[in-house]
Design a protein around this motif. Structure first.
Motif, mmCIF file in Angstrom:
data_model
loop_
_atom_site.group_PDB
_atom_site.id
_atom_site.type_symbol
_atom_site.label_atom_id
_atom_site.label_comp_id
_atom_site.label_asym_id
_atom_site.label_seq_id
_atom_site.Cartn_x
_atom_site.Cartn_y
_atom_site.Cartn_z
ATOM 1 N N ILE A 69 0.584 -1.374 -0.218
ATOM 2 C CA ILE A 69 0.096 -0.558 0.941
ATOM 3 C C ILE A 69 0.798 1.322 -0.122
ATOM 4 C CG2 ILE A 69 -1.748 0.996 0.925
ATOM 5 C CD1 ILE A 69 -2.688 -1.242 2.485
ATOM 6 N N TYR A 70 1.831 1.104 1.356
ATOM 7 C CA TYR A 70 2.549 2.196 0.750
ATOM 8 C C TYR A 70 3.760 2.654 -0.447
ATOM 9 C CZ TYR A 70 6.195 5.686 3.153
ATOM 10 O OH TYR A 70 6.753 6.344 2.906
ATOM 11 N N ALA A 71 3.808 1.454 -0.892
ATOM 12 C CA ALA A 71 5.013 1.452 -2.278
ATOM 13 C C ALA A 71 3.363 1.763 -3.340
ATOM 14 C CB ALA A 71 5.236 0.305 -2.867
ATOM 15 N N SER A 72 2.241 1.257 -3.519
ATOM 16 C CA SER A 72 1.403 2.213 -4.339
ATOM 17 C C SER A 72 0.989 3.892 -3.805
ATOM 18 C CB SER A 72 0.439 1.730 -3.631
ATOM 19 O OG SER A 72 -0.167 0.031 -3.886
ATOM 20 N N VAL A 73 1.452 3.924 -3.547
ATOM 21 C CA VAL A 73 0.782 5.414 -2.676
ATOM 22 C C VAL A 73 1.750 5.929 -3.571
ATOM 23 C CG1 VAL A 73 0.071 7.404 -0.914
ATOM 24 C CG2 VAL A 73 -0.840 5.006 -0.950
ATOM 25 N N VAL A 74 3.352 5.734 -3.247
ATOM 26 C CA VAL A 74 4.340 6.613 -3.669
ATOM 27 C C VAL A 74 3.994 6.627 -4.919
ATOM 28 C CG1 VAL A 74 6.768 6.678 -3.679
ATOM 29 C CG2 VAL A 74 5.690 6.180 -1.443
ATOM 30 N N ILE A 75 3.951 5.468 -5.771
ATOM 31 C CA ILE A 75 3.928 5.712 -7.170
ATOM 32 C C ILE A 75 3.456 6.041 -7.620
ATOM 33 C CG2 ILE A 75 3.034 3.854 -9.422
ATOM 34 C CD1 ILE A 75 4.975 1.576 -7.420
ATOM 35 N N SER A 76 2.168 6.495 -6.989
ATOM 36 C CA SER A 76 0.334 7.397 -7.701
ATOM 37 C C SER A 76 0.632 8.567 -7.035
ATOM 38 C CB SER A 76 -0.444 7.267 -6.757
ATOM 39 O OG SER A 76 -1.324 5.819 -6.493
ATOM 40 N N ILE A 77 1.950 8.845 -6.438
ATOM 41 C CA ILE A 77 2.419 10.512 -5.749
ATOM 42 C C ILE A 77 2.908 11.131 -6.931
ATOM 43 C CG2 ILE A 77 3.135 12.194 -4.359
ATOM 44 C CD1 ILE A 77 2.423 10.841 -2.302
ATOM 45 N N ILE A 78 4.367 10.357 -7.347
ATOM 46 C CA ILE A 78 5.055 10.981 -8.801
ATOM 47 C C ILE A 78 4.293 10.360 -10.281
ATOM 48 C CG2 ILE A 78 7.181 9.900 -9.455
ATOM 49 C CD1 ILE A 78 7.927 8.638 -6.870
ATOM 50 N N PHE A 79 3.989 9.370 -10.342
ATOM 51 C CA PHE A 79 3.237 9.370 -11.925
ATOM 52 C C PHE A 79 1.233 10.086 -11.081
ATOM 53 C CE2 PHE A 79 5.530 5.355 -11.805
ATOM 54 C CZ PHE A 79 5.702 5.896 -13.069
ATOM 55 N N LEU A 80 1.373 10.603 -11.027
ATOM 56 C CA LEU A 80 0.496 11.795 -10.883
ATOM 57 C C LEU A 80 0.214 13.183 -11.174
ATOM 58 C CD1 LEU A 80 -2.394 10.579 -9.049
ATOM 59 C CD2 LEU A 80 -2.686 10.376 -11.002
ATOM 60 N N THR A 143 0.030 4.459 -14.693
ATOM 61 C CA THR A 143 0.231 4.701 -12.832
ATOM 62 C C THR A 143 -1.141 3.170 -12.389
ATOM 63 O OG1 THR A 143 -0.189 7.123 -12.765
ATOM 64 C CG2 THR A 143 -0.766 5.959 -10.645
ATOM 65 N N PHE A 144 -2.171 2.735 -12.541
ATOM 66 C CA PHE A 144 -3.210 2.543 -12.131
ATOM 67 C C PHE A 144 -2.633 0.780 -12.543
ATOM 68 C CE2 PHE A 144 -5.693 5.859 -11.626
ATOM 69 C CZ PHE A 144 -6.048 6.329 -10.789
ATOM 70 N N LEU A 145 -2.262 0.636 -13.595
ATOM 71 C CA LEU A 145 -1.619 -0.444 -14.049
ATOM 72 C C LEU A 145 -0.471 -0.873 -13.127
ATOM 73 C CD1 LEU A 145 -1.599 -2.854 -15.738
ATOM 74 C CD2 LEU A 145 0.187 -1.653 -17.154
ATOM 75 N N LEU A 146 0.239 -0.460 -12.841
ATOM 76 C CA LEU A 146 1.947 -1.088 -12.177
ATOM 77 C C LEU A 146 1.225 -0.766 -10.793
ATOM 78 C CD1 LEU A 146 4.462 2.299 -13.136
ATOM 79 C CD2 LEU A 146 4.186 0.061 -13.465
ATOM 80 N N ILE A 147 0.137 -0.291 -10.263
ATOM 81 C CA ILE A 147 -0.470 -0.875 -8.547
ATOM 82 C C ILE A 147 -0.704 -2.182 -8.757
ATOM 83 C CG2 ILE A 147 -1.659 0.213 -6.982
ATOM 84 C CD1 ILE A 147 -1.228 3.572 -7.823
ATOM 85 N N MET A 148 -1.796 -2.255 -9.381
ATOM 86 C CA MET A 148 -2.460 -3.315 -9.462
ATOM 87 C C MET A 148 -1.833 -4.619 -9.688
ATOM 88 S SD MET A 148 -6.361 -3.080 -11.670
ATOM 89 C CE MET A 148 -6.123 -1.500 -12.875
ATOM 90 N N LEU A 259 13.880 1.411 -9.676
ATOM 91 C CA LEU A 259 14.389 3.221 -8.698
ATOM 92 C C LEU A 259 13.545 3.466 -7.567
ATOM 93 C CD1 LEU A 259 14.296 4.214 -12.409
ATOM 94 C CD2 LEU A 259 15.988 3.670 -11.039
ATOM 95 N N LEU A 260 12.303 3.243 -7.399
ATOM 96 C CA LEU A 260 11.443 3.367 -6.143
ATOM 97 C C LEU A 260 12.666 2.730 -5.201
ATOM 98 C CD1 LEU A 260 7.728 2.992 -7.607
ATOM 99 C CD2 LEU A 260 9.597 5.903 -6.643
#
Length: 482
Positions: A69-80, A143-148, A259-260
């Motif tokens: 969940i934490y990684a998903s939040v960070v990914i979402s912040i960066i890509f959005l 972004t959503f593809l990465l999270i899923m 990279l993250l």
């Protein structure tokens, strides 16, 4: 039916043209919420660490899910943020086009060779706006593809663990122990490798034209799809790989995660002689080198109530203040799973009061509570004498815990041992992050005005044997003498 499809297509085309409005609204609100979510998760991770719950096997999976969940939040912040930037650039480009129209290379009056180069390199302004439009929408969906994909990976290994772990307990010591011992784990990894190859090759395995293989693949695909919920994002995936211009994004899934992972480990040190923590020390505080010595020669905020930051957990112990005015001291010692193990081994008559792990008052009761209910059902006369007897039994159990806990801890001030008989001990739940432990109350007669050192020693089990060994941790404090 054809008419309905045409109407649907027109509606989707119209929605596609206007989707930038929704994208910006969703991105804007999402970024605001995601930053708050990150702050909440940062605080939650401190609470997990503060309460020493990472040693539980089931909790370990919950912690992995937490970091997903934490990684998903960070990914979402960066890509959005990237998406909002590109959308902002796109809107700005449309505004400039409204004022200036197309790029007129002839009016620039550059060298003909340079003008031709710019025409080929930059193209016309409308193409530039279209590229920004496509890039913005692509980033938003990617972004959503990465999270899923991240969530599906977690669900796959969690499901396999749920299958293998009970099976291992059931047949682990039998002649069929090899099934759960190495066969199923190996099969799990091979299937995972098969899925990874298929994913990153753009479905190269699907091109194998063998009848039995096709049927097997379809069966496995159905099973894995339901286990990982990948059917939710597969349409996104296939819509990317069917074009050369977007297929390359699939190859960047693992590099982005890598990279993250590397990015969050990067730190900058301004000075080479100021003590820092050694990463090789890990999280085992008592076995650390740099952290123990740094804590001895500086006021580390984790060990003092008046200095502790909001997002910090108590490590080992805590004093109320780094400056004390009285020789009467209060030291909070955080309880750990290892401490509990030593206490219960030292006195086998101690009864566990609460059940560990997740619980519900509707279903889960500790062995102590079950025993209490059993005796209560047997007793026909529920008078005050019965409850006083149970209260006394409970008090004696608590006293055993405190007495044994007192044996595993020792306190030294400036190297001199405080007599254990002069130390009072109480259960205590600290107000910081509700850390549970013991409060040690004692008089430190040998402290002097100025800097003093407080050392906490405790017994630990050596390599899961019945032998105990002492470990220690030292922090400084100032006695003002007022």
């Amino acid at each position: 039916m054809t008419m309905e499809k045409n109407v649907l297509k027109k509606w989707l085309d119209k929605l596609q043209e206007e989707s930038w409005n929704l994208e910006l609204i969703i991105s804007g609100f999402s970024i605001l919420g995601l930053f708050k979510a990150k702050a909440f998760l940062d605080n939650a991770s401190v609470i997990f660490y503060a309460n020493d719950i990472q040693h539980d096997s089931l909790m370990a999976w919950f912690q992995v899910f937490f970091w997903i969940i934490y990684a998903s939040v960070v990914i979402s912040i960066i890509f959005l943020l990237v998406h909002v930037f590109l959308r902002g650039l796109w809107i700005g480009a449309i505004g400039i086009r409204y004022v200036s129209g197309e790029i007129d290379y002839d009016k620039l009056n550059y060298n003909p060779s340079i003008t031709n180069y710019l025409r080929k390199k930059l193209g016309n302004f409308d193409d530039y706006i279209l590229k920004l439009e496509k890039a913005s929408s692509l980033i938003f969906g990617y972004t959503f593809l990465l999270i899923m994909v991240l969530c599906s990976s977690f669900l796959y290994f969690l499901f396999m663990w749920i299958i293998i772990n009970p099976l291992s307990r059931l047949i682990g010591n039998s002649n069929f122990g090899w099934i759960s011992g190495w066969f199923l784990p190996l099969l799990t990894l091979l299937l995972a490798l098969f899925i990874i190859i298929d994913f990153f090759s753009g479905g190269a395995i699907k091109k194998i034209n063998i009848k039995w293989f096709s049927k097997t693949y379809i069966f496995l695909n159905k099973v894995v799809s339901w286990i990982t919920l990948s059917f939710l994002w597969k349409p996104l995936y296939f819509n990317l790989i069917d074009r050369k211009k977007t297929k390359w994004l699939i190859y960047f899934v693992i590099p982005i995660f890598a990279l993250l992972s590397v990015g969050i480990t990067i730190k900058y040190n301004a000075y080479s002689i100021f003590p820092k923590n050694f990463e090789s020390d890990g999280t085992r505080i008592y076995n650390s080198i740099a952290f123990k010595e740094k804590s001895r020669f500086s006021f580390q905020t984790q060990f003092y109530d008046n200095l502790r930051k909001q997002n910090e957990a108590i490590l080992v112990m805590s004093l109320q203040n780094n400056k004390i005015e009285s020789k009467s001291m209060e030291l909070f010692v955080k309880l750990s799973n290892l401490d509990e193990e030593v206490i219960t081994k030292m006195d086998s008559t101690i009864k566990p009061i609460a059940s560990k792990g997740f619980k519900s008052y509707l279903f889960t009761k500790s062995s102590y509570e079950e025993e209490l209910i059993s005796r209560k059902n047997v007793e026909s006369n529920k008078d005050n004498a019965y409850y006083k007897t149970e209260q006394q039994l409970f008090r004696e159990n608590l006293q055993k815990i405190l007495t044994t806990a007192k044996k595993i801890y020792a306190v030294r001030i400036n190297g001199e041992l405080i007599d254990s008989d002069s130390i009072d001990i109480l259960f205590h739940q600290h107000s910081n992050h509700n850390e549970e432990g013991f409060l040690l109350l004692f008089n430190a007669e040998n402290i002097e005005e100025g800097l003093n050192l407080l050392t906490l020693e405790k017994l630990v089990v050596v390599n899961d044997e019945n032998k105990n060994s002492k470990i220690d941790f030292t922090i400084p404090f100032i006695y003002t003498g007022n």
